[in-house]
Design a protein around this motif. Structure first.
Motif, short mmCIF file in Angstrom:
data_model
loop_
_atom_site.label_atom_id
_atom_site.label_comp_id
_atom_site.label_asym_id
_atom_site.label_seq_id
_atom_site.Cartn_x
_atom_site.Cartn_y
_atom_site.Cartn_z
N ARG A 32 45.58 22.61 107.33
CA ARG A 32 46.53 22.54 105.84
C ARG A 32 47.39 23.28 106.48
NH1 ARG A 32 47.04 27.12 101.95
NH2 ARG A 32 48.72 26.77 100.88
N LYS A 33 48.57 22.21 106.34
CA LYS A 33 49.83 23.48 106.72
C LYS A 33 50.78 23.81 105.58
CE LYS A 33 52.99 20.80 108.77
NZ LYS A 33 54.12 20.05 109.97
N PHE A 34 51.36 25.14 105.76
CA PHE A 34 52.39 25.05 105.22
C PHE A 34 52.60 26.15 104.89
CE2 PHE A 34 47.97 28.27 105.26
CZ PHE A 34 48.93 29.04 105.47
N GLU B 285 53.44 26.78 99.61
CA GLU B 285 53.63 25.20 99.75
C GLU B 285 53.01 24.02 100.34
OE1 GLU B 285 57.42 22.46 99.16
OE2 GLU B 285 58.33 24.51 99.44
N ASP B 286 52.46 23.34 100.45
CA ASP B 286 51.64 22.74 100.90
C ASP B 286 52.83 21.75 101.67
OD1 ASP B 286 49.36 23.59 100.44
OD2 ASP B 286 48.18 22.11 99.44
N GLU C 52 51.53 19.58 104.67
CA GLU C 52 50.81 18.66 104.86
C GLU C 52 49.23 18.84 104.79
OE1 GLU C 52 50.22 15.35 108.94
OE2 GLU C 52 51.78 17.32 109.04
N PHE C 53 48.43 18.40 104.83
CA PHE C 53 46.61 18.36 105.06
C PHE C 53 46.45 16.59 105.25
CE2 PHE C 53 48.42 18.01 100.32
CZ PHE C 53 47.58 16.93 99.97
N SER D 33 40.57 24.26 97.28
CA SER D 33 40.67 25.28 97.94
C SER D 33 39.92 26.43 97.62
CB SER D 33 42.39 26.02 97.27
OG SER D 33 42.26 26.14 95.22
N ARG E 216 44.65 32.24 109.26
CA ARG E 216 46.03 31.17 109.64
C ARG E 216 45.91 32.18 110.34
NH1 ARG E 216 50.23 34.33 105.04
NH2 ARG E 216 50.46 35.40 106.46
#
Length: 761
Positions: free
Chosen positions: A135-137, A143-144, A146-147, A153, A163
């Protein structure tokens, strides 16, 4: 034995075991959660560092180009977390490198698919199952951005890694979400637990059924006894009539009366046989079911213990291998420092080196660093070098530490001007240090051997590992892999068992419970066998001691009534004698039953008087010698004891019974000693024979009602018969006389019964 007590006790024990096992499984689950979280964090950090390193190596630069330097502020370097973890510093440098790659070299952000692939591979090596999502946030809003795939979750079995920033200036970070299967890691333990619980439940259920069956058998036997008592009591009057009718030759009436008595006996026998047949199938099923369940429980316990041992040994081996690989990496760092000293690769001499290429960005950093170093604001510097994509080992086959260690070793062997050998003693101290940090046994050492002969060169610790010792993976020390090292850790079994004691304690209690169940099952089977044997013996005794005499009387009466023996007075007299003896036998049996009934109810009135022993014993022995079919020798001795105070009728019955047993349970030649003597307020009568004797295990129960010694099956006639009332009758009569009876016996040699009659003043 009450079924309710057994059920209550079994349930309490099982609940206690299940409670302890549940606590152990819960603790195992908590440990598993912590372990999985730690593995996920560690593998994610390594994957991130490796992914960023791959981006550096993919830059369009010449191999050996120093791309940039990373800086760590002095305050962060001194932080506790940074001190304790080498990975913390590596991750910090990788996050700096990610920003530099994007800003300076215009590289793209680390692809999530790359990170996903690297992490999946590492988790598979650690035997961690589950679905991975990268997950990129945005860190500020959560806020997400990209995943890689949809994910949950939070929830049971969902783990989120720490992270890592791919661009800290923009607040963009990545993390991994691991969704493991339901109860992953403890599923096998739960299955074994449920399987063992089911087996034990079946055992308890079978025990309850068995005890109910035994109680039912007891009830049937009690009914059979009562039927026998009733039959024997009712038989006295008709048999007395039969005995009085024989001299008058009332054959028709004798025949009719015999048929009625025989029918009553047949009804009692038929009822006993039907009950025995009904219990036969139950006995077999109740015998097989608990045995199968107990065997299954024992097998499951062994599998369970073996699984726990092997699983924790596997985890231990993984930790030990990581420690060994970490030792190898750190030992190559030591050699790398020596290599740099020898080849002049200090930072301040880097510009003089003609073997490295420095990027323009690195040059700008170096100039800036000199100014910072004067103010001592920088505590640590790390350089990143473009090394290309050539690996010395297949990356997927070895750990990260081993991989980087091999790369360092390869660089040293390739470029060093002088050989820098592997230091076994330095490696040994490092290995033990890492084992201590991971709470592993420190009884360890390192072996250096030749490959493939495994010829031992040098070593520390134990040179010859045992079967239970743990051996690490081999690490080659040269390019052609002719020399390798391996670690050896001893005392692994103690460590493994101490690490899972909370699971082994309930297993030990469970094993003890199963052992108790096995013993109890043997006891139940013995009880069932005894009851079954009793019913068989009781039925046989009824046939022999009640039905057979009646059949003899009936057949004799029928033959005499037909007139076939009218001209054969001798044969007729013989038939009458046999019928008379059979009637007397039935009357004696009836009298004995009536007497025991009176004793039980406390209604027996004894006529105690001084009874001369000599005429009584002489009369008994004379009658026995007339009827005996064996060679019998009587030896009688009176030693200051010619009389006893007793009921004459009961005394005669008691002596007759003991003498009858001495002859019945003997070989073809019988020697019986009758000794009468006085001793400490008692008159004693001893009857000693040279018969078959009584087994020690039977001595404690031969006076029980309806008990017969196993010697009955080995008597000279191929099996003595009877209801087992004789010795019980003897004991009851002696107690009524305020005396006692004692027995001494040696199987195969002799039996000696002693009667103690109190002496009256």
């Amino acid at each position: 034995m009450k079924v309710r007590i057994l059920v209550s006790f079994s349930i309490v024990v099982l609940l206690l075991i299940f409670l302890l096992q549940g606590v152990g499984i819960y603790r195992a689950y908590c440990d598993h959660v912590k372990e999985t979280q730690a593995i996920l964090d560690d593998c994610f950090e390594q994957s991130f560092v490796e992914g960023i390193g791959g981006q550096v190596n993919s830059l369009p630069l010449a191999v050996g180009t120093v791309t940039h330097m990373n800086f760590m502020p002095y305050s962060m370097y001194l932080s506790k977390k940074m001190k304790e973890s080498k990975n913390e510093m590596t991750l910090y440098f990788a996050q700096q490198t990610s920003v530099i790659l994007q800003k300076v070299y215009h590289a793209e952000e680390l692809p999530l698919v790359t990170l996903d692939t690297l992490l999946t591979c590492k988790l598979q090596k650690k035997s961690v199952e589950g679905k991975i999502t990268i997950r990129k946030f945005k860190t500020e809003t959560g806020e997400d951005l990209e995943f890689t795939q949809p994910y949950a979750s939070a929830g049971i079995g969902v783990f989120t890694s720490r992270r890592a920033f791919i661009n800290k200036e923009k607040g963009i970070a990545v993390e991994a979400v691991l969704q493991t299967p339901f109860l992953w890691g403890i599923r096998k333990i739960l299955l074994l637990f449920l399987g063992t619980s089911l087996a034990l439940g079946i055992v308890v259920f079978a025990f309850v059924k068995q005890i109910r069956s035994i109680n039912f058998q007891h009830h049937n036997i009690e009914e059979q006894r009562n039927s026998f008592y009733t039959l024997a009591e009712r038989m006295k009057s008709p048999v007395t009539d039969l005995l009085s009718d024989i001299p008058g030759s009332e054959w028709s009436r004798i025949e009719e009366q015999s048929v009625r008595l025989l029918n009553g006996t047949e009804q009692t026998l038929l009822k006993a046989k039907l009950e025995a047949q009904k219990e036969k199938k139950k006995y077999f099923s109740l015998k097989v079911l608990p045995l199968i369940a107990l065997l299954s429980a024992l097998v499951l316990l062994l599998i369970w213990t073996g699984y726990l041992y092997q699983d924790n040994r596997k985890k231990m081996a993984q930790v030990v291998n990581d420690c060994f690989d970490n030792m190898f990496y750190n030992e190559t760092i030591r050699r790398m420092k020596l290599y740099r000293q020898i080849n002049g690769y200090y930072l301040e001499k880097a510009e003089k080196s003609d073997t490295m290429i420095f990027s323009p960005y690195y040059e700008r950093q170096r100039l800036a660093l000199n100014a910072f170093m004067r103010e001592k604001k920088i505590a640590l510097v790390a350089t990143h070098v473009h090394v290309g994509t050539e690996d010395i080992r297949e990356k997927s086959e070895i750990s990260d530490n081993a991989y980087y260690g091999y790369n360092n070793q390869n660089a040293i062997d390739t470029y060093s001007k002088v050989p820098i050998p592997f230091s076994l003693h330095y490696a040994d101290s490092l290995f033990i240090q890492f084992l201590e940090e991971h709470r592993m046994p420190t009884d360890a050492g390192i072996r250096m051997c030749r490959y493939p002969s495994e010829e031992l060169m040098i070593y520390t610790g134990n040179p010859f590992p045992g079967i239970l010792d743990l051996r690490t993976n081999m690490i080659a020390l040269n390019k052609d892999s002719t020399v390798f090292i391996e670690g050896v850790v001893s005392s692994t079994t103690k460590h493994i068992f101490s690490s899972i004691w909370y699971l082994l304690v309930p297993l030990g209690i469970l094993f003890l419970f199963v052992c108790v169940c096995v013993i109890f099952q043997i006891h139940l089977l013995y009880m069932q066998y005894r009851l079954k044997q009793f019913q068989k013996d009781f039925t046989y005794a009824m046939v022999h001691d009640m039905k057979s005499p009646l059949n003899s009387i009936l057949m004799g009466a029928h033959s005499l009534a037909s007139g076939k023996l009218a001209n054969k007075p001798e044969k007729e007299q013989k038939y009458k004698q046999v019928m008379t003896e059979e009637c007397e036998h039935l009357l004696a049996l009836s009298d004995r039953v009536l007497l025991l009934t009176q004793l039980d109810k406390g209604h027996l009135q004894l006529n105690i008087e001084e009874v001369p022993l000599c005429p009584l014993i002489d009369d008994l022995t004379a009658k026995i010698l007339l009827k005996a079919g064996k060679k019998i020798e009587f030896n009688t001795l009176y030693h200051r004891c010619e009389t006893v105070y007793a009921d004459a009728f009961c005394l005669r019955e008691v002596l007759s019974n003991l003498l009858d047993n001495a002859i019945k349970y003997s070989r073809d030649e019988v020697k019986i000693d009758i000794i009468c003597e006085s001793e400490k307020g008692f008159s004693k009568i001893k009857i000693c024979d040279n018969g078959l004797g009584i087994p020690v295990k039977d001595l404690a129960r031969i006076f029980n009602r309806f008990e017969r010694s196993v010697a009955a099956a080995r008597s000279s006639k191929g099996g003595a018969t009877g209801f087992g009332l004789g010795l019980n009758y003897v004991q009851q009569v002696m107690l009524a006389h305020e005396g006692r009876v004692e027995v001494e016996s040696e199987e195969g040699r002799f039996s000696e019964f002693t009667l103690y009659f109190p002496v009256r003043e």
